[in-house]
Design an enzyme around this catalytic site. Structure first.
Site: not given
Ligand code: PGA
Length: 251
Positions: A9-11, A95, A97, A166, A172, A212, A233-234
Site C-alpha cells: 500500500n503505497w498510500k 483504510h 486513514e 490493521e 506507520g 509496521s 505501507g512504509g
Molecule cells: P505501515 O502501514 O506498514 O507503514 O505501518 C500499513 C498500512 O497502513 O496499510
C-alpha cells in the site's frame, strides 16, 4: 488452502517515474517466488504506468479506494469499472486513514464493498482499533462492529474478499502488534466472517495483518494459523524491502 498474499500500500507516495523505477527493481527480485500472491497498490495517477511495467509478471495491481456509483456527477471519485479498465483486480477499502482523516463511515464502506464486488474487483477491507480502544479493552468489540456493519447484506459466491486487520496504533509507528495478538484478532475475525458469510467461505478468505510489517517480522506473523499475509505501507516503498517481505519463507 489459502495462498499467502502480500500487498503493498503505497498510500500518497511515488510519482510516475518513481513507480516505474520500483517495478523495474522489484520484478527481478521476486522472479521465481512460488506460492504467493503479490499486489501493488499505487496512487491512482501511477496505476497505468505500473500496469504497463507489471505486464507479463504475476504481480497484480490494486487501487487504494473506490466509489460506489458507476458513473455520473461525483467530482473526484473513481468507479469500480474505471479501476477494472485501468487493470486493477484488487482495491483497498476502509483504510483507517480514510476512516479517520476523511470521515469514511461503515455505511460508506459497506456500499463501496458491494460496488467493488459487483464490479468484479476483490476488495481488501481494512478494520482495526485505536490505541485508546485497545487500552480500554474494547478492541474485539470495535472490530466486531466494523466487520458486521461493513459486511451487512453482503452475499458472496466465492472467497473474493480479503480482510486486513490493521490496529491503528501500529500503522506507520514502527510498533507492530505481537504475532499472538494478531492471531487472536484474526481468528476472531474469521469467526465473524463465518457468521456473516458461512464457514466454508470464511475458511477460504485471506485475512492479512497490517501495521509496521517489515522484512524482519513477516515470517513471525505468517507462522500464525489464521494470518494469511500482510498489508505493508512504509516497508513497501523500497523494492528491496518489499521483495524480502515477499520472500518471507527464505531464511
Ligand atoms: P505501515 O502501514 O506498514 O507503514 O505501518 C500499513 C498500512 O497502513 O496499510
Amino acid at each position: 488452502m489459502r495462498t499467502p498474499l502480500l500487498v503493498a500500500n503505497w498510500k500518497m507516495n511515488k510519482q510516475i517515474a518513481e513507480a516505474q523505477a520500483f517495478a523495474e527493481d522489484f520484478l527481478p527480485r521476486v522472479q521465481g517466488v512460488k506460492d504467493v500472491e503479490i499486489v501493488i497498490c499505487p496512487p491512482f495517477t501511477a496505476l497505468e504506468a505500473v500496469r504497463r511495467s507489471l505486464q507479463g509478471s504475476l504481480v497484480k495491481l490494486g487501487a487504494q479506494d473506490v466509489f460506489w456509483e458507476e458513473k455520473g456527477a461525483y467530482t473526484g471519485e473513481v468507479s469500480p469499472s474505471m479501476l477494472l479498465d485501468a487493470g486493477c483486480s484488487y482495491v483497498i477499502i476502509g483504510h483507517s486513514e480514510r476512516r479517520q482523516i476523511l470521515g469514511e463511515r461503515d455505511v460508506d464502506i459497506n456500499r463501496k464493498l458491494k460496488a467493488a464486488l459487483e464490479g468484479g474487483l476483490t476488495p481488501i477491507l481494512c478494520v482495526g482499533e485505536t490505541l485508546q480502544e485497545r487500552e480500554n479493552n474494547r478492541a474485539l468489540e470495535i472490530v466486531k462492529g466494523q466487520i458486521n456493519e461493513d459486511l451487512q447484506g453482503l452475499r458472496l459466491e466465492e472467497p473474493n474478499l480479503v480482510v486486513a486487520y490493521e490496529p491503528v496504533w501500529a500503522i506507520g509507528t514502527g510498533v507492530n502488534a505481537s504475532p499472538d495478538d494478531a492471531q487472536e484478532m484474526i481468528g476472531f475475525i474469521r469467526s465473524l466472517l463465518a457468521r456473516n458469510l458461512g464457514k466454508t467461505l470464511a475458511d477460504e478468505i485471506c485475512i492479512l495483518y497490517g501495521g509496521s510489517v517489515k522484512p524482519e517480522n513477516t515470517a513471525q506473523f505468517m507462522a500464525e494459523a489464521d494470518v494469511d499475509g500482510a498489508l505493508v505501507g512504509g516497508a513497501s516503498l523500497q523494492a528491496e524491502s518489499m521483495a524480502r517481505i515477499v520472500r518471507f519463507k527464505e531464511p
